[in-house]
Design an enzyme around this catalytic site. Structure first.
Site, PDB file in Angstrom:
ATOM      1  N   ASP A   1      43.625  30.384  35.566  1.00  0.00           N
ATOM      2  CA  ASP A   1      43.046  31.587  36.182  1.00  0.00           C
ATOM      3  C   ASP A   1      44.101  32.137  37.136  1.00  0.00           C
ATOM      4  OD1 ASP A   1      41.115  33.522  37.080  1.00  0.00           O
ATOM      5  OD2 ASP A   1      40.684  32.275  38.801  1.00  0.00           O
TER       6      ASP A   1
ATOM      7  N   TYR B   1      44.656  39.236  39.531  1.00  0.00           N
ATOM      8  CA  TYR B   1      44.904  39.713  38.170  1.00  0.00           C
ATOM      9  C   TYR B   1      44.139  41.025  37.924  1.00  0.00           C
ATOM     10  CZ  TYR B   1      47.147  35.540  36.009  1.00  0.00           C
ATOM     11  OH  TYR B   1      47.998  34.538  35.626  1.00  0.00           O
ATOM     12  N   GLY B   2      42.979  41.131  38.534  1.00  0.00           N
ATOM     13  CA  GLY B   2      42.061  42.230  38.233  1.00  0.00           C
ATOM     14  C   GLY B   2      42.538  43.595  38.675  1.00  0.00           C
TER      15      GLY B   2
ATOM     16  N   CYS C   1      39.148  32.966  33.221  1.00  0.00           N
ATOM     17  CA  CYS C   1      39.319  34.232  33.934  1.00  0.00           C
ATOM     18  C   CYS C   1      38.820  35.349  33.023  1.00  0.00           C
ATOM     19  CB  CYS C   1      40.809  34.416  34.232  1.00  0.00           C
ATOM     20  SG  CYS C   1      41.247  36.001  34.942  1.00  0.00           S
TER      21      CYS C   1
ATOM     22  N   THR D   1      39.205  38.500  33.476  1.00  0.00           N
ATOM     23  CA  THR D   1      40.222  39.551  33.390  1.00  0.00           C
ATOM     24  C   THR D   1      41.283  39.199  32.351  1.00  0.00           C
ATOM     25  OG1 THR D   1      39.883  39.904  35.757  1.00  0.00           O
ATOM     26  CG2 THR D   1      41.843  40.888  34.787  1.00  0.00           C
TER      27      THR D   1
ATOM     28  N   CYS E   1      33.336  37.652  37.245  1.00  0.00           N
ATOM     29  CA  CYS E   1      34.654  37.177  37.673  1.00  0.00           C
ATOM     30  C   CYS E   1      34.438  35.742  38.122  1.00  0.00           C
ATOM     31  CB  CYS E   1      35.173  38.035  38.830  1.00  0.00           C
ATOM     32  SG  CYS E   1      36.566  37.306  39.729  1.00  0.00           S
TER      33      CYS E   1
ATOM     34  N   HIS F   1      35.752  33.937  40.233  1.00  0.00           N
ATOM     35  CA  HIS F   1      35.779  33.662  41.682  1.00  0.00           C
ATOM     36  C   HIS F   1      34.373  33.771  42.293  1.00  0.00           C
ATOM     37  CE1 HIS F   1      40.148  34.140  41.369  1.00  0.00           C
ATOM     38  NE2 HIS F   1      40.264  33.820  42.655  1.00  0.00           N
TER      39      HIS F   1
HETATM   40  N1  DGL Z   1      38.912  35.128  38.406  1.00  0.00           N
HETATM   41  C1  DGL Z   1      39.363  36.223  37.649  1.00  0.00           C
HETATM   42  C2  DGL Z   1      38.304  36.818  36.745  1.00  0.00           C
HETATM   43  O1  DGL Z   1      37.451  36.095  36.284  1.00  0.00           O
HETATM   44  C3  DGL Z   1      40.342  37.202  38.210  1.00  0.00           C
HETATM   45  C4  DGL Z   1      40.243  37.598  39.626  1.00  0.00           C
HETATM   46  C5  DGL Z   1      41.483  38.372  40.027  1.00  0.00           C
HETATM   47  O2  DGL Z   1      42.529  37.751  40.122  1.00  0.00           O
HETATM   48  O3  DGL Z   1      41.385  39.593  40.179  1.00  0.00           O
HETATM   49  O4  DGL Z   1      38.298  37.972  36.432  1.00  0.00           O
END
Ligand code: DGL
Length: 257
Positions: free
Chosen positions: A12, A44-45, A75, A77, A185, A187
């Site tokens: 992730d 990442y998003g 993840c 994203t 997400c 997180h």
């Molecule tokens: N945990 C990630 C997701 O499921 C990405 C969060 C990020 O880095 O923006 O989308």
């Protein structure tokens, strides 16, 4: 060639994938897992698709060099941006992604209004629009790009008032006005309590458990389930160097859901 003794690589953009890792370890306790959090490139998003493909490709290549037998993209994203390409590049490797749990949310009653919290990239890409067409037609799907939220969770200190204010600013207007919330997400399961503090006692859905079930069936189909009866190894790694990083990962791994 994948071997039953290989490990499962999980990645992730940071600590979020640990919410999925916990489900994986719970369902497949005899497997070895290596978790890689790309915290150096979080969030990442809010990055471009080409860059996400390149980052994800590099992580999968290094897992394979070390002998991974399967990969979990923990993840939403990176799954939306890179899963299809990774599967083309590695046709014999079991690759499991995670997607917003819109299907279970629409199977739960009532489901007239479903709030989806996810990153801007996840909500922009085709995968989410396909999911919404497939499962969301009987509901009003309210998709809110939660800019800054994953990055804030990444910093820890989840009881601090600024986090609650951020959630309030992003989705506070839907308090008491939706039937369920999809945590799109990885997180966000770590702030389930804070989300309920803002939105009220609504059902929350995330893709972690579904991802673990999918991995188990892919491993089983490929005869790659570990024959071991002992507890597997779980190793946490990060692209971010510095004091306290892996300790923070450990804390998330042990955190009460
Ligand atoms: N945990 C990630 C997701 O499921 C990405 C969060 C990020 O880095 O923006 O989308």
């Amino acid at each position: 060639m994948a071997s039953v003794d290989g490990f499962i690589g999980v990645f992730d953009s940071g600590v979020g994938g640990i919410s999925v890792l916990r489900e994986l370890v719970g369902l497949l306790p005899h497997e070895d897992f290596v978790f890689f959090g790309d915290s150096a490139h979080n969030p990442y998003g809010e990055r471009g698709v080409d860059e996400l493909r390149e980052l994800s490709g590099g992580i999968v290549d290094s897992f394979l060099t070390e002998g991974a037998k399967a990969v979990v993209i923990a993840c939403n994203t990176a799954t939306s941006a890179a899963a299809a390409q990774l599967r083309l590049e590695h046709p014999s490797l079991p690759i499991v992604g995670v997607e917003p749990a819109l299907k279970p949310a629409t199977e739960h009653d009532p489901h007239d209004r479903i709030l989806v919290m996810a990153t801007p990239v996840t909500l922009r890409l085709d995968k989410f629009h396909r999911l919404a067409r497939e499962f969301g037609s009987g509901s009003e799907v309210i998709a809110v790009p939660c800019v800054g939220l994953a990055h804030r969770i990444e910093q820890g200190d989840l009881d601090a008032p600024d986090l609650l204010e951020l959630i309030e600013g992003l989705v506070g207007e839907y308090a008491g006005a939706v039937d369920s919330v999809v945590l799109g997400c990885t997180h966000y399961p770590f702030i389930a309590r804070q989300i309920r503090q803002v939105l009220g006692d609504v059902p929350l859905f995330d893709g972690g458990a579904g991802t673990a079930c999918r991995l188990r069936s892919l491993l089983s189909e490929a005869s790659l389930l570990s024959p071991s009866k002992g507890k597997g190894r779980v190793e946490l790694r990060s692209s971010l160097r510095g004091p306290g990083v892996l300790e923070r990962y450990e804390e998330f791994f042990r955190m009460k859901a």
